[in-house]
Design a protein around this motif. Structure first.
Motif, mmCIF file in Angstrom:
data_model
loop_
_atom_site.group_PDB
_atom_site.id
_atom_site.type_symbol
_atom_site.label_atom_id
_atom_site.label_comp_id
_atom_site.label_asym_id
_atom_site.label_seq_id
_atom_site.Cartn_x
_atom_site.Cartn_y
_atom_site.Cartn_z
ATOM 1 N N ARG A 264 0.833 -1.214 0.000
ATOM 2 C CA ARG A 264 0.000 0.000 0.000
ATOM 3 C C ARG A 264 0.865 1.261 0.000
ATOM 4 N NH1 ARG A 264 -5.340 -0.870 1.173
ATOM 5 N NH2 ARG A 264 -5.858 -2.996 1.774
ATOM 6 N N ILE A 265 1.905 1.256 0.807
ATOM 7 C CA ILE A 265 2.801 2.420 0.899
ATOM 8 C C ILE A 265 3.506 2.667 -0.436
ATOM 9 C CG2 ILE A 265 4.955 3.249 1.951
ATOM 10 C CD1 ILE A 265 3.965 1.803 4.557
ATOM 11 N N ASP A 266 4.095 1.617 -0.994
ATOM 12 C CA ASP A 266 4.834 1.783 -2.246
ATOM 13 C C ASP A 266 3.917 2.101 -3.419
ATOM 14 O OD1 ASP A 266 7.138 1.370 -0.841
ATOM 15 O OD2 ASP A 266 7.680 -0.521 -1.815
ATOM 16 N N PHE A 267 2.712 1.565 -3.413
ATOM 17 C CA PHE A 267 1.757 1.880 -4.480
ATOM 18 C C PHE A 267 1.346 3.347 -4.396
ATOM 19 C CE2 PHE A 267 -2.489 1.887 -6.478
ATOM 20 C CZ PHE A 267 -2.122 1.438 -7.735
ATOM 21 N N LYS A 268 1.125 3.829 -3.183
ATOM 22 C CA LYS A 268 0.771 5.244 -2.998
ATOM 23 C C LYS A 268 1.896 6.143 -3.513
ATOM 24 C CE LYS A 268 -0.707 8.631 0.371
ATOM 25 N NZ LYS A 268 -0.673 9.064 1.739
ATOM 26 N N LYS A 269 3.142 5.804 -3.203
ATOM 27 C CA LYS A 269 4.287 6.576 -3.695
ATOM 28 C C LYS A 269 4.329 6.565 -5.221
ATOM 29 C CE LYS A 269 7.413 5.688 0.187
ATOM 30 N NZ LYS A 269 8.638 4.973 0.575
ATOM 31 N N HIS A 270 4.045 5.414 -5.809
ATOM 32 C CA HIS A 270 4.046 5.272 -7.268
ATOM 33 C C HIS A 270 2.983 6.177 -7.895
ATOM 34 C CE1 HIS A 270 4.494 3.253 -11.136
ATOM 35 N NE2 HIS A 270 3.189 3.101 -11.172
ATOM 36 N N VAL A 271 1.778 6.144 -7.354
ATOM 37 C CA VAL A 271 0.687 6.973 -7.879
ATOM 38 C C VAL A 271 1.016 8.452 -7.711
ATOM 39 C CG1 VAL A 271 -1.742 7.589 -7.555
ATOM 40 C CG2 VAL A 271 -1.071 5.179 -7.575
ATOM 41 N N GLU A 272 1.566 8.818 -6.577
ATOM 42 C CA GLU A 272 1.948 10.220 -6.355
ATOM 43 C C GLU A 272 3.041 10.661 -7.327
ATOM 44 O OE1 GLU A 272 2.920 10.153 -2.184
ATOM 45 O OE2 GLU A 272 0.817 10.430 -1.595
ATOM 46 N N ALA A 273 3.974 9.789 -7.639
ATOM 47 C CA ALA A 273 5.037 10.122 -8.602
ATOM 48 C C ALA A 273 4.440 10.343 -9.991
ATOM 49 C CB ALA A 273 6.084 9.012 -8.628
ATOM 50 N N ILE A 274 3.477 9.520 -10.364
ATOM 51 C CA ILE A 274 2.817 9.695 -11.676
ATOM 52 C C ILE A 274 2.051 11.003 -11.699
ATOM 53 C CG2 ILE A 274 1.008 8.795 -13.187
ATOM 54 C CD1 ILE A 274 1.933 5.970 -12.346
ATOM 55 N N GLU A 275 1.362 11.319 -10.602
ATOM 56 C CA GLU A 275 0.623 12.584 -10.525
ATOM 57 C C GLU A 275 1.554 13.777 -10.701
ATOM 58 O OE1 GLU A 275 -1.308 12.185 -6.731
ATOM 59 O OE2 GLU A 275 -3.111 11.299 -7.629
ATOM 60 N N LYS A 276 2.742 13.724 -10.081
ATOM 61 C CA LYS A 276 3.722 14.806 -10.227
ATOM 62 C C LYS A 276 4.171 14.956 -11.675
ATOM 63 C CE LYS A 276 5.879 15.107 -5.711
ATOM 64 N NZ LYS A 276 7.134 14.935 -4.946
ATOM 65 N N LEU A 277 4.400 13.814 -12.325
ATOM 66 C CA LEU A 277 4.805 13.861 -13.734
ATOM 67 C C LEU A 277 3.733 14.489 -14.604
ATOM 68 C CD1 LEU A 277 6.467 10.369 -14.283
ATOM 69 C CD2 LEU A 277 7.584 12.597 -14.400
ATOM 70 N N LEU A 278 2.475 14.172 -14.330
ATOM 71 C CA LEU A 278 1.375 14.694 -15.128
ATOM 72 C C LEU A 278 1.167 16.185 -14.932
ATOM 73 C CD1 LEU A 278 -1.205 11.780 -14.736
ATOM 74 C CD2 LEU A 278 0.221 12.308 -16.718
ATOM 75 N N LYS A 279 1.563 16.700 -13.782
ATOM 76 C CA LYS A 279 1.401 18.122 -13.499
ATOM 77 C C LYS A 279 2.456 18.974 -14.182
ATOM 78 C CE LYS A 279 -1.060 17.558 -9.177
ATOM 79 N NZ LYS A 279 -1.015 17.722 -7.720
ATOM 80 N N GLN A 280 3.512 18.338 -14.656
ATOM 81 C CA GLN A 280 4.605 19.117 -15.273
ATOM 82 C C GLN A 280 4.334 19.443 -16.712
ATOM 83 O OE1 GLN A 280 8.329 17.233 -14.540
ATOM 84 N NE2 GLN A 280 8.265 17.780 -12.399
#
Length: 97
Positions: free
Chosen positions: A81-97
């Protein structure tokens, strides 16, 4: 420049593994049949991807019998759960750029 893909996790890089984890983080558990139906994949395909997630300790597998039929139940581990959340947050950051 900061590495913007540092938290992208290769284990979640495949759409089926991403789907499995997405289902398991919002549900307490899911059985093999449910995952297969929701993801629209073959038995072998689902088995290989769940095995990869289990090997990475992101999911827990429980095998039992319901009557005389085998039943395999999957749940996300705490680290999963922790690592999946980090993964999703990293994708969200990429999409915001």
């Amino acid at each position: 420049m900061k590495n913007i893909i540092i938290n992208i996790n290769k284990v979640f890089d495949h759409r089926i593994r991403l789907g499995i984890m997405s289902i398991l983080v919002v549900n307490e558990y899911a059985d093999f049949k449910t995952l297969k139906e929701l993801l629209g994949v073959t038995d072998g395909n689902l088995a290989s991807h769940t095995k990869a997630l289990e090997k990475a300790t992101y999911i827990k597998v429980e095998k039992s019998f319901i009557g005389r039929k085998p039943n395999t139940k999957y749940s996300a581990t705490k680290i999963g759960r922790i690592d999946f959340k980090k993964h999703v947050e990293a994708i969200e950051k990429l999409l915001k750029q």
